[in-house]
Write an enzyme that holds these catalytic residues in place. Sequence first.
Site, PDB file in Angstrom:
ATOM      1  N   MET A  33       0.967  -1.386   0.153  1.00 38.52           N
ATOM      2  CA  MET A  33      -0.219  -0.070  -0.141  1.00 38.52           C
ATOM      3  C   MET A  33       0.797   1.285  -0.065  1.00 38.52           C
ATOM      4  SD  MET A  33      -3.119  -1.348   0.416  1.00 38.52           S
ATOM      5  CE  MET A  33      -4.289   0.248   0.887  1.00 38.52           C
ATOM      6  N   ASP A  34       0.714   2.345  -0.791  1.00 44.21           N
ATOM      7  CA  ASP A  34       1.458   3.330  -0.912  1.00 44.21           C
ATOM      8  C   ASP A  34       0.668   4.289  -1.847  1.00 44.21           C
ATOM      9  OD1 ASP A  34       3.764   4.947  -0.755  1.00 44.21           O
ATOM     10  OD2 ASP A  34       4.561   4.316  -2.665  1.00 44.21           O
ATOM     11  N   GLY A  35       0.748   5.382  -1.374  1.00 40.87           N
ATOM     12  CA  GLY A  35       0.413   6.591  -2.140  1.00 40.87           C
ATOM     13  C   GLY A  35      -1.154   7.151  -1.883  1.00 40.87           C
TER      14      GLY A  35
END
Length: 103
Positions: A33-35
């Site tokens: 999970m990123d951004g």
Amino acid sequence: MTKFLGGLNCTLRKLLFGAISTRPIPQHIAFIMDGNRRFAKKWKLTEDGGHKAGFLALMLVLKYCCEIGVKYVTVYAFSLDNFNRRPDEVQYVMELMQEKKLV
């Protein structure tokens, strides 16, 4: 927001099913999970709204993984560095994870 999430749902499903439909189903898939905050800024949402959208997208992807027969999923959703964020943001993300755990 509902219209956007409906489009995201359709897009995620097409991407996931398209990527694996011609190959054997993997037994294990990992997601990073990123951004979420960048997403929120781009769509003029609060940071909490970005985190919420990220978790809703994750729930959809997990549902699809289950539908196609993926046995194991690893999710890297919160690093040690994330604990350096504002306490209220950390608390909100922890509450989201707890909420989804109970579902």
